[in-house]
Scaffold this active site. Structure first.
Site, mmCIF file in Angstrom:
data_model
loop_
_atom_site.group_PDB
_atom_site.id
_atom_site.type_symbol
_atom_site.label_atom_id
_atom_site.label_comp_id
_atom_site.label_asym_id
_atom_site.label_seq_id
_atom_site.Cartn_x
_atom_site.Cartn_y
_atom_site.Cartn_z
ATOM 1 N N THR A 1 0.811 -1.171 -0.080
ATOM 2 C CA THR A 1 -0.085 0.112 -0.126
ATOM 3 C C THR A 1 0.775 1.348 0.205
ATOM 4 O O THR A 1 2.112 1.165 0.504
ATOM 5 C CB THR A 1 -1.094 -0.029 1.067
ATOM 6 O OG1 THR A 1 -0.251 0.018 2.296
ATOM 7 C CG2 THR A 1 -1.832 -1.185 0.981
ATOM 8 N N ASP A 2 0.153 2.417 -0.447
ATOM 9 C CA ASP A 2 0.972 3.719 -0.415
ATOM 10 C C ASP A 2 0.378 4.380 0.876
ATOM 11 O O ASP A 2 -0.193 3.813 1.744
ATOM 12 C CB ASP A 2 0.793 4.630 -1.568
ATOM 13 C CG ASP A 2 -0.582 4.592 -2.077
ATOM 14 O OD1 ASP A 2 -1.672 4.688 -1.047
ATOM 15 O OD2 ASP A 2 -1.162 4.918 -2.935
ATOM 16 N N PHE A 3 0.613 5.696 0.929
ATOM 17 C CA PHE A 3 0.269 6.620 2.229
ATOM 18 C C PHE A 3 -1.179 6.630 2.464
ATOM 19 O O PHE A 3 -1.753 6.932 3.528
ATOM 20 C CB PHE A 3 1.067 7.890 2.214
ATOM 21 C CG PHE A 3 0.468 8.910 1.228
ATOM 22 C CD1 PHE A 3 -0.561 9.704 1.581
ATOM 23 C CD2 PHE A 3 0.810 8.781 0.031
ATOM 24 C CE1 PHE A 3 -1.101 10.759 0.770
ATOM 25 C CE2 PHE A 3 0.612 9.637 -0.989
ATOM 26 C CZ PHE A 3 -0.684 10.728 -0.424
ATOM 27 N N THR A 4 -2.154 6.298 1.281
ATOM 28 C CA THR A 4 -3.372 6.492 1.457
ATOM 29 C C THR A 4 -4.067 5.214 2.061
ATOM 30 O O THR A 4 -5.216 5.186 2.132
ATOM 31 C CB THR A 4 -4.121 6.783 0.130
ATOM 32 O OG1 THR A 4 -4.177 5.623 -0.753
ATOM 33 C CG2 THR A 4 -3.397 8.166 -0.414
ATOM 34 N N LEU B 1 -4.065 2.669 0.204
ATOM 35 C CA LEU B 1 -4.418 1.718 -0.921
ATOM 36 C C LEU B 1 -3.369 1.247 -1.729
ATOM 37 O O LEU B 1 -2.186 1.338 -1.359
ATOM 38 C CB LEU B 1 -5.193 2.768 -2.186
ATOM 39 C CG LEU B 1 -6.291 3.524 -1.535
ATOM 40 C CD1 LEU B 1 -6.831 4.422 -2.721
ATOM 41 C CD2 LEU B 1 -7.506 2.600 -1.075
#
Length: 155
Positions: A26-29, A31
């Site tokens: 995942t990324d910082f969001t 997602l």
């Protein structure tokens, strides 16, 4: 029970590989980072070939070694995946045209398609030049092709 990793399974012509979304995906969001879908698709194509009886290491271990390279990939992102999601990478080998293999793929969560890919891979000599797949390779792939599509081979 075995400790060996799974290579997924076939359901008709469709190869299905279960994957779980981990924090590292995942990324910082929160997602799944877009580039990780490319990783999921690679795993799907590789494990599909493995179940067809074609291993990448085996391709290198012949008197005329060969490999596959991605020459084209078109992705369509439809919905996001999130941490802990249980996904399925679906792969269909569609056709062989000369040195090219045409492949459709999809990452799904249940009945929801999240990302789709149209992929073209090229069979190459180890110096990078395109080559037609061998007859033996085509015999292993042929049953999984849509309508047993074009199968030009190099002996």
């Amino acid at each position: 029970m075995t400790d060996r990793p799974t290579a997924g399974r076939f359901e008709g012509r469709e190869h299905r590989l279960p994957v779980r979304v981990y924090y590292e995906d995942t990324d910082f969001t929160g997602l799944v980072y877009h580039a990780n879908y490319v990783r999921y698709f690679e795993r799907g194509r590789s494990d599909c070939l493995r179940l067809m009886g074609i291993g990448h290491a085996e391709l290198l271990d012949h008197d005329q070694p060969m490999a596959f390279v991605v020459s084209k990939m078109e992705l369509t992102f439809l919905k996001p995946a999130r941490i802990d999601d249980e996904l399925v990478v679906r792969t269909w080998y569609e056709a062989v045209k000369g040195p090219r293999l045409l492949i459709r793929q999809e990452v799904a969560r249940g009945d929801d398609a999240l990302c789709r890919a149209d992929v073209e891979v090229v069979c190459i000599h180890m110096d990078g030049r395109p080559r037609r797949p061998t007859k033996a390779l085509l015999e292993k792939v042929a049953p999984w092709l849509a309508g047993n599509a074009n199968t030009n081979a190099e002996d």
